[in-house]
Design an enzyme around this catalytic site. Structure first.
Site, PDB file in Angstrom:
ATOM      1  N   GLU A 101       4.235   0.893   2.052  1.00  0.00           N
ATOM      2  CA  GLU A 101       5.013  -0.119   1.653  1.00  0.00           C
ATOM      3  C   GLU A 101       4.360  -1.330   2.469  1.00  0.00           C
ATOM      4  O   GLU A 101       5.587  -1.894   2.982  1.00  0.00           O
ATOM      5  CB  GLU A 101       5.796   0.373   1.623  1.00  0.00           C
ATOM      6  CG  GLU A 101       6.408   1.997   1.052  1.00  0.00           C
ATOM      7  CD  GLU A 101       7.304   2.542   0.374  1.00  0.00           C
ATOM      8  OE1 GLU A 101       8.309   2.440   1.436  1.00  0.00           O
ATOM      9  OE2 GLU A 101       7.323   2.690  -0.397  1.00  0.00           O
ATOM     10  N   ASP A 141       0.701  -1.729  -0.138  1.00  0.00           N
ATOM     11  CA  ASP A 141       0.369  -0.277  -0.172  1.00  0.00           C
ATOM     12  C   ASP A 141       1.154   0.816   0.325  1.00  0.00           C
ATOM     13  O   ASP A 141       2.155   0.980  -0.370  1.00  0.00           O
ATOM     14  CB  ASP A 141      -0.814  -0.484   1.045  1.00  0.00           C
ATOM     15  CG  ASP A 141      -0.553   0.005   2.995  1.00  0.00           C
ATOM     16  OD1 ASP A 141       0.909   0.245   2.242  1.00  0.00           O
ATOM     17  OD2 ASP A 141      -0.609  -0.195   3.120  1.00  0.00           O
ATOM     18  N   GLU A 161       8.654  14.492   7.285  1.00  0.00           N
ATOM     19  CA  GLU A 161       7.865  13.387   7.606  1.00  0.00           C
ATOM     20  C   GLU A 161       6.528  13.237   8.525  1.00  0.00           C
ATOM     21  O   GLU A 161       5.572  13.467   8.692  1.00  0.00           O
ATOM     22  CB  GLU A 161       8.093  12.301   7.472  1.00  0.00           C
ATOM     23  CG  GLU A 161       6.969  11.075   6.588  1.00  0.00           C
ATOM     24  CD  GLU A 161       7.951  10.088   6.404  1.00  0.00           C
ATOM     25  OE1 GLU A 161       8.341   8.972   7.263  1.00  0.00           O
ATOM     26  OE2 GLU A 161       8.019   9.176   5.333  1.00  0.00           O
TER      27      GLU A 161
HETATM   28  C1  BGC Z   1       6.099   6.077   3.319  1.00  0.00           C
HETATM   29  C2  BGC Z   1       5.645   5.838   1.913  1.00  0.00           C
HETATM   30  C3  BGC Z   1       6.853   7.167   1.385  1.00  0.00           C
HETATM   31  C4  BGC Z   1       8.044   6.784   1.018  1.00  0.00           C
HETATM   32  C5  BGC Z   1       8.942   8.524   0.901  1.00  0.00           C
HETATM   33  C6  BGC Z   1       7.745   6.008   2.699  1.00  0.00           C
HETATM   34  O1  BGC Z   1       7.495   5.645   4.437  1.00  0.00           O
HETATM   35  O2  BGC Z   1       5.520   5.611   3.490  1.00  0.00           O
HETATM   36  O3  BGC Z   1       4.955   6.288   1.050  1.00  0.00           O
HETATM   37  O4  BGC Z   1       6.357   7.140  -0.363  1.00  0.00           O
HETATM   38  O5  BGC Z   1       8.739   6.643   2.309  1.00  0.00           O
HETATM   39  O6  BGC Z   1       8.681   9.475   0.913  1.00  0.00           O
END
Ligand code: BGC
Length: 371
Positions: free
Chosen positions: A168, A165, A329
């Protein structure tokens, strides 16, 4: 929380655009995060939403460069896609590691590190973004026809397969947010025309893509909803923050419809603290509040007339900026499982900061609120 002045918000929007442009690779790729070793790659998912924000903010050239990068990456793998589709037609078993990856090196190469690579949503999202950007800025599309065609063939053949998803995880399921992205991409290209007025897809492909769109809509309506709201995966009853994208911007369901309202309410009621969790039970860095999802909630709120709530989300995101104006993030103020923070910090370092996708979603929300 102190209310950020309008000028502070504007400054953060400007510095976010500058930051994204500064880190865009000469190839056009955007790294997920320049300072976090495992994120020095370009994800189609992150990249398409970053480019979408740049397009909305009037930085059309940056979005063009990313889109051309996508086309180059996919054109270089057209033979591989043809082969995969032919094998699927012969009903051969295809390993997840043989499928196209979710992320590439910045110069468009395959990533050699092991990763949770089989994710389909980014292939739908880039198509959706391409068509939206072309309509917004009157951009030509003919040069994209080979990459669009290859992507459509890939999604028609594999778009409803179980895969990892947005986070990931859970490769064994069919995720509603993934199906929503694939559906949005196919829907966008079915009727798209190039600058000469020619359909982007030939008639047979357009018909096959339209049939898939209807199939996915029915699948989500029957197996991807519970108690009136969209669910994390087909057959589940839980929600996930990524479902917000099915409302805004993908319009999988009408923004004011009962399903959209119920999904919005469940995500807000279950996942919102100051910011929004990915899902209940998340343990990645303890499962904190994600800036992109907080922006997403606000984006949908702005779009459905909940302007004050949307403004609050914008303020909350701005308040998470580091002194140098970087957006992470996630933040750990209301972490669900704090005991996991150390484990992830030892493994990969502190939370990815700046995350370009966080900056992009902040920009998108600021534009919506400022409208
Ligand atoms: C997230 C993803 C994202 C990736 C890079 C991962 O931790 O779950 O949604 O694409 O980081 O930002």
């Amino acid at each position: 929380m102190p209310i950020a002045a309008r000028s502070d918000l504007r400054t953060l929007v400007e510095s976010s655009l500058t930051l994204i442009e500064a880190h865009q690779h000469p190839s056009g790729a955007y790294p997920a995060s320049p300072d976090y070793p495992v994120y020095r790659y370009s994800w189609l998912r992150d990249g398409a939403f970053i480019a979408d924000a740049m397009s909305r903010a009037g930085r059309a050239d940056s979005a063009d460069r990313f889109l051309r990068w996508c086309a180059t990456v996919i054109d270089a793998r057209a033979g591989r896609i043809t082969d995969l589709v032919a094998r699927a037609e012969r009903r051969e078993d295809i390993g997840a590691d043989e499928m196209l990856p979710t992320r590439y090196t910045l110069d468009g190469g395959d990533d050699d590190e092991p990763w949770w690579n089989f994710q389909l949503d980014g292939y739908g999202t880039w198509l959706w973004m391409l068509v939206a950007h072309a309509a917004r800025h009157g951009r030509p599309l003919a040069a994209y026809r080979p990459a669009v065609t290859a992507t459509v063939d890939y999604l028609i053949a594999f778009g409803d397969q179980p895969c990892y998803d947005w986070w990931e995880e859970h490769a064994e399921h069919r995720h509603v947010a993934t199906l929503g992205a694939v559906l949005a991409g196919l829907r966008a290209v079915v009727h798209a025309r190039d600058e000469h007025g020619e359909p982007l897809l030939d008639a047979a492909r357009a018909a096959a893509a339209a049939a898939k769109v209807s199939e996915f809509e029915a699948l989500i309506a029957t197996e991807g909803t519970a108690d009136g709201h969209l669910t994390k995966w087909l057959g589940s009853t839980a929600v996930d923050g990524s479902l917000l994208a099915c409302l805004t911007p993908f319009d999988l369901v009408e923004p004011g419809s009962t399903v959209a309202e119920r999904t919005y309410e469940e995500v807000r009621d279950q996942l919102l603290r100051g910011g929004v969790y990915r899902y209940l039970g998340d343990t990645f860095y303890g499962g904190g509040e994600w800036l992109i999802l907080t922006a997403w909630l606000g984006w949908h709120e702005a779009r459905t007339g909940r302007t004050e709530a949307a403004r609050q989300r914008l303020e909350w995101i701005a308040a998470q900026a580091t002194p140098e104006g970087h957006l992470p993030e996630q933040v750990s103020g209301h972490t669900q499982r704090p005991e996991y923070i150390a484990e992830w910090t030892e493994r990969w370092g502190p939370v990815a900061t700046p995350l370009l996708w966080s900056h992009a979603m902040f920009v998108t929300l600021a534009l919506e609120v400022g409208r």
